[in-house]
Design a protein around this motif. Structure first.
Motif, PDB file in Angstrom:
ATOM      1  N   MET A 267       0.854  -1.172   0.000  1.00 26.10           N
ATOM      2  CA  MET A 267       0.000   0.000   0.000  1.00 26.10           C
ATOM      3  C   MET A 267       0.895   1.229   0.000  1.00 26.10           C
ATOM      4  SD  MET A 267      -1.858   2.656   1.252  1.00 26.10           S
ATOM      5  CE  MET A 267      -1.227   2.800   2.917  1.00 26.10           C
ATOM      6  N   ILE A 268       0.794   2.055  -1.050  1.00 22.26           N
ATOM      7  CA  ILE A 268       1.656   3.223  -1.193  1.00 22.26           C
ATOM      8  C   ILE A 268       0.869   4.485  -0.846  1.00 22.26           C
ATOM      9  CG2 ILE A 268       2.964   4.641  -2.823  1.00 22.26           C
ATOM     10  CD1 ILE A 268       3.697   2.105  -4.315  1.00 22.26           C
ATOM     11  N   PRO A 269       1.304   5.263   0.153  1.00 17.11           N
ATOM     12  CA  PRO A 269       0.583   6.484   0.502  1.00 17.11           C
ATOM     13  C   PRO A 269       0.716   7.560  -0.581  1.00 17.11           C
ATOM     14  CG  PRO A 269       2.052   5.768   2.277  1.00 17.11           C
ATOM     15  CD  PRO A 269       2.435   4.997   1.061  1.00 17.11           C
ATOM     16  N   THR A 270      -0.404   8.217  -0.884  1.00 12.00           N
ATOM     17  CA  THR A 270      -0.401   9.383  -1.755  1.00 12.00           C
ATOM     18  C   THR A 270      -0.986  10.556  -0.975  1.00 12.00           C
ATOM     19  OG1 THR A 270      -0.580   8.165  -3.840  1.00 12.00           O
ATOM     20  CG2 THR A 270      -1.355  10.419  -3.853  1.00 12.00           C
ATOM     21  N   VAL A 271      -0.286  11.684  -0.975  1.00  6.31           N
ATOM     22  CA  VAL A 271      -0.712  12.848  -0.196  1.00  6.31           C
ATOM     23  C   VAL A 271      -0.629  14.101  -1.050  1.00  6.31           C
ATOM     24  CG1 VAL A 271       0.062  11.787   1.959  1.00  6.31           C
ATOM     25  CG2 VAL A 271       1.609  13.307   0.711  1.00  6.31           C
ATOM     26  N   ALA A 272      -1.211  15.187  -0.525  1.00  6.50           N
ATOM     27  CA  ALA A 272      -1.157  16.487  -1.195  1.00  6.50           C
ATOM     28  C   ALA A 272      -1.076  17.576  -0.141  1.00  6.50           C
ATOM     29  CB  ALA A 272      -2.389  16.697  -2.082  1.00  6.50           C
ATOM     30  N   PRO A 273      -0.517  18.729  -0.490  1.00  2.00           N
ATOM     31  CA  PRO A 273      -0.400  19.807   0.498  1.00  2.00           C
ATOM     32  C   PRO A 273      -1.701  20.541   0.759  1.00  2.00           C
ATOM     33  CG  PRO A 273       0.510  20.510  -1.596  1.00  2.00           C
ATOM     34  CD  PRO A 273       0.180  19.060  -1.753  1.00  2.00           C
ATOM     35  N   SER A 274      -2.691  20.408  -0.141  1.00  7.91           N
ATOM     36  CA  SER A 274      -3.958  21.130  -0.026  1.00  7.91           C
ATOM     37  C   SER A 274      -4.873  20.648  -1.143  1.00  7.91           C
ATOM     38  CB  SER A 274      -3.733  22.647  -0.152  1.00  7.91           C
ATOM     39  OG  SER A 274      -3.107  22.957  -1.394  1.00  7.91           O
ATOM     40  N   ILE A 275      -6.127  21.091  -1.136  1.00  6.47           N
ATOM     41  CA  ILE A 275      -7.026  20.833  -2.266  1.00  6.47           C
ATOM     42  C   ILE A 275      -8.185  21.816  -2.219  1.00  6.47           C
ATOM     43  CG2 ILE A 275      -8.447  19.101  -1.073  1.00  6.47           C
ATOM     44  CD1 ILE A 275      -8.742  17.692  -3.806  1.00  6.47           C
ATOM     45  N   ASN A 276      -8.601  22.248  -3.405  1.00  9.05           N
ATOM     46  CA  ASN A 276      -9.775  23.112  -3.531  1.00  9.05           C
ATOM     47  C   ASN A 276     -10.635  22.598  -4.689  1.00  9.05           C
ATOM     48  OD1 ASN A 276     -11.717  25.044  -3.722  1.00  9.05           O
ATOM     49  ND2 ASN A 276     -10.316  26.792  -3.911  1.00  9.05           N
ATOM     50  N   PRO A 277     -11.612  21.722  -4.406  1.00 11.92           N
ATOM     51  CA  PRO A 277     -12.453  21.172  -5.472  1.00 11.92           C
ATOM     52  C   PRO A 277     -13.333  22.214  -6.149  1.00 11.92           C
ATOM     53  CG  PRO A 277     -12.604  19.871  -3.451  1.00 11.92           C
ATOM     54  CD  PRO A 277     -11.915  21.147  -3.106  1.00 11.92           C
ATOM     55  N   SER A 310       8.850  -0.563  -0.391  1.00 11.37           N
ATOM     56  CA  SER A 310       9.630   0.242  -1.336  1.00 11.37           C
ATOM     57  C   SER A 310       9.916   1.652  -0.820  1.00 11.37           C
ATOM     58  CB  SER A 310       8.906   0.342  -2.680  1.00 11.37           C
ATOM     59  OG  SER A 310       7.745   1.153  -2.578  1.00 11.37           O
ATOM     60  N   ARG A 311       9.386   1.982   0.364  1.00  5.41           N
ATOM     61  CA  ARG A 311       9.572   3.298   0.978  1.00  5.41           C
ATOM     62  C   ARG A 311       9.159   4.416   0.018  1.00  5.41           C
ATOM     63  NH1 ARG A 311      12.050   3.659   5.626  1.00  5.41           N
ATOM     64  NH2 ARG A 311      12.792   5.781   5.268  1.00  5.41           N
ATOM     65  N   THR A 312       8.051   4.195  -0.691  1.00  2.37           N
ATOM     66  CA  THR A 312       7.588   5.158  -1.681  1.00  2.37           C
ATOM     67  C   THR A 312       6.456   6.009  -1.131  1.00  2.37           C
ATOM     68  OG1 THR A 312       8.195   3.737  -3.545  1.00  2.37           O
ATOM     69  CG2 THR A 312       6.544   5.425  -3.971  1.00  2.37           C
ATOM     70  N   ILE A 313       6.543   7.318  -1.379  1.00  2.00           N
ATOM     71  CA  ILE A 313       5.461   8.265  -1.125  1.00  2.00           C
ATOM     72  C   ILE A 313       5.181   8.979  -2.443  1.00  2.00           C
ATOM     73  CG2 ILE A 313       4.742  10.359   0.091  1.00  2.00           C
ATOM     74  CD1 ILE A 313       6.616   9.548   2.373  1.00  2.00           C
ATOM     75  N   ILE A 314       3.912   9.054  -2.823  1.00  2.00           N
ATOM     76  CA  ILE A 314       3.519   9.770  -4.035  1.00  2.00           C
ATOM     77  C   ILE A 314       2.815  11.059  -3.645  1.00  2.00           C
ATOM     78  CG2 ILE A 314       2.079   9.701  -6.117  1.00  2.00           C
ATOM     79  CD1 ILE A 314       2.557   6.695  -6.227  1.00  2.00           C
ATOM     80  N   ILE A 315       3.166  12.138  -4.335  1.00  2.00           N
ATOM     81  CA  ILE A 315       2.529  13.434  -4.093  1.00  2.00           C
ATOM     82  C   ILE A 315       1.577  13.734  -5.246  1.00  2.00           C
ATOM     83  CG2 ILE A 315       2.889  15.864  -3.557  1.00  2.00           C
ATOM     84  CD1 ILE A 315       4.272  14.013  -1.586  1.00  2.00           C
ATOM     85  N   ASN A 316       0.358  14.041  -4.916  1.00  2.00           N
ATOM     86  CA  ASN A 316      -0.629  14.460  -5.906  1.00  2.00           C
ATOM     87  C   ASN A 316      -0.974  15.928  -5.640  1.00  2.00           C
ATOM     88  OD1 ASN A 316      -2.733  14.764  -7.691  1.00  2.00           O
ATOM     89  ND2 ASN A 316      -4.169  13.471  -6.590  1.00  2.00           N
ATOM     90  N   SER A 317      -0.153  16.852  -6.199  1.00  2.00           N
ATOM     91  CA  SER A 317       0.607  16.683  -7.434  1.00  2.00           C
ATOM     92  C   SER A 317       1.765  17.668  -7.437  1.00  2.00           C
ATOM     93  CB  SER A 317      -0.291  17.022  -8.626  1.00  2.00           C
ATOM     94  OG  SER A 317      -0.679  18.414  -8.482  1.00  2.00           O
ATOM     95  N   PHE A 318       2.544  17.670  -8.521  1.00  2.00           N
ATOM     96  CA  PHE A 318       3.538  18.735  -8.652  1.00  2.00           C
ATOM     97  C   PHE A 318       2.901  20.002  -9.213  1.00  2.00           C
ATOM     98  CE2 PHE A 318       6.754  21.358 -10.610  1.00  2.00           C
ATOM     99  CZ  PHE A 318       7.697  21.425  -9.599  1.00  2.00           C
ATOM    100  N   ASN A 319       1.923  19.873 -10.124  1.00  2.00           N
ATOM    101  CA  ASN A 319       1.480  21.067 -10.858  1.00  2.00           C
ATOM    102  C   ASN A 319      -0.002  21.084 -11.216  1.00  2.00           C
ATOM    103  OD1 ASN A 319       1.757  18.920 -12.719  1.00  2.00           O
ATOM    104  ND2 ASN A 319       1.995  20.365 -14.411  1.00  2.00           N
ATOM    105  N   ASP A 320      -0.863  20.481 -10.388  1.00  2.00           N
ATOM    106  CA  ASP A 320      -2.304  20.502 -10.692  1.00  2.00           C
ATOM    107  C   ASP A 320      -2.954  21.732 -10.063  1.00  2.00           C
ATOM    108  OD1 ASP A 320      -4.894  20.038 -11.346  1.00  2.00           O
ATOM    109  OD2 ASP A 320      -4.924  17.944 -10.711  1.00  2.00           O
TER     110      ASP A 320
END
Length: 348
Positions: A267-277, A310-320
């Motif tokens: 299970m690979i965590p995916t996070v983001a610094p903020s969101i505005n739908p 795998s010590r992987t963290i995914i960021i969603n996103s760099f430029n969305d």
């Protein structure tokens, strides 16, 4: 005397039924997120997307509103990402082919001449319009699907293509909607044909939001190597909004244990610094998560707490910018998101 005994018995029964008063402090989500020290670098990937520059975007990019695949912007993004300890960008790779995907990848490879970053693909089968009654096999596209992975080989051969344990990383967008008559067989044939020519795959299933893991396990077990939830922020439940890091922590702990114990799935965590739908949909009833350092700090530490092999963290996103999930610097917050990311994921 019997009357007195009856009264005493009733009093004892009533007393035994009384419960201690329940307060907010007793709630399962009422706990602090603790910092997980960085004793070893984490592998950090960031989704890199196309933008339509919605008129509702209020943040101002420091790089300006650039066209998709613009090489000047791409060069700056690579430099910023490298400074923040991001290891690789994840680019969409569509089947059937979408021109802007290839342009974006080409721009990256041209501007990454110093090999500062790696890259990997997010396989997009959405254009196939698969349904439960119009599957990959029913469309006669199974061999074409496998061939599309063989078409990636020139990219796999690039020294900067991202790998896990020597295997080529490819994520599957909406993996829980990849409808096949025999999904396990499709993935098995894909792996066998790619391995036969020297390309073992590390396949990660993207699911847009968290659900109890048993709901979609049949799309993942005996098929994929890992699962990630690309969006746990777009929701209308106040308790999840108020205690989002704690909610994600409990969700991820459960999913991590479930997947690993039943099928050895990471299970690979995916996070983001903020969101505005509301940027994309002003009428959205979902909550906005503001860009605050305390929140991003918390969510990164939840990710580290629930890290996989795998010590992987995914960021969603760099430029969305259309959802305000970007790490890319903006006028109101500068490079603070990038700086915090590096501090929380790299030793130096």
């Amino acid at each position: 005397m019997k009357h007195i005994y009856s009264i005493l018995l009733l009093a004892l029964v009533l007393a035994s039924c009384q419960k201690d008063e329940i307060t907010a402090e007793d709630h399962m989500l009422n706990y602090d997120i603790e910092e997980v020290p960085v004793t070893e670098d984490y592998n950090v990937g960031a989704l890199y997307v196309t933008n339509t520059w919605n008129a509702n975007i209020e943040e101002v990019p420091l790089a300006g509103q650039y066209p998709n695949a613009d090489e000047t912007a791409m060069k700056q993004h690579i430099l910023w990402a490298d400074s923040a300890g991001i290891d690789y960008f994840l680019f969409r790779y569509s089947f059937p082919e979408v021109a802007v995907d290839k342009e974006m990848i080409s721009s990256f490879l041209t501007q990454n001449s110093d090999s500062l970053l790696n890259f990997a693909f997010r396989y997009n089968s959405v254009p196939l319009k698969l349904t439960k009654t119009n599957t990959l096999e029913q469309q006669g596209k199974k061999d074409d699907f496998i061939q599309s992975f063989k078409d990636m080989i020139p990219y796999f051969d690039h020294p900067n293509y991202q790998k896990v344990d020597g295997k080529y990383v490819v994520t599957m967008i909406s993996a829980n909607k990849f409808y096949c008559d025999s999904l396990e067989l499709v993935y098995q044939e894909l792996r066998e044909e790619m391995s036969a020519i020297g390309y073992d795959l590390y396949l990660i299933g993207e699911q847009t939001g968290w659900t109890p893991p048993a709901r979609f396990e049949h799309y993942y077990f005996n098929a994929l190597d890992a699962v990630t939830f690309t969006n746990m922020f777009n929701n209308a439940w106040y308790d999840r909004h108020a205690f989002l890091p704690q909610s994600m922590d409990l969700h991820w702990q459960y999913s991590k244990d479930y997947y690993m114990s039943k099928d050895g799935l990471e299970m690979i965590p995916t996070v983001a610094p903020s969101i505005n739908p509301k940027i994309n949909n002003p009428n959205a009833t979902t909550f906005i998560i503001d860009r605050e350092s305390d929140f991003f700090w918390s969510i990164l530490n939840v990710a580290k707490k629930n890290i996989g092999p795998s010590r992987t963290i995914i960021i969603n996103s760099f430029n969305d910018w259309n959802f305000n999930t970007q790490l890319e610097p903006g006028e109101s917050y500068g490079s603070s998101s990038l700086e915090l990311l590096k501090k929380q994921t790299k030793k130096n």
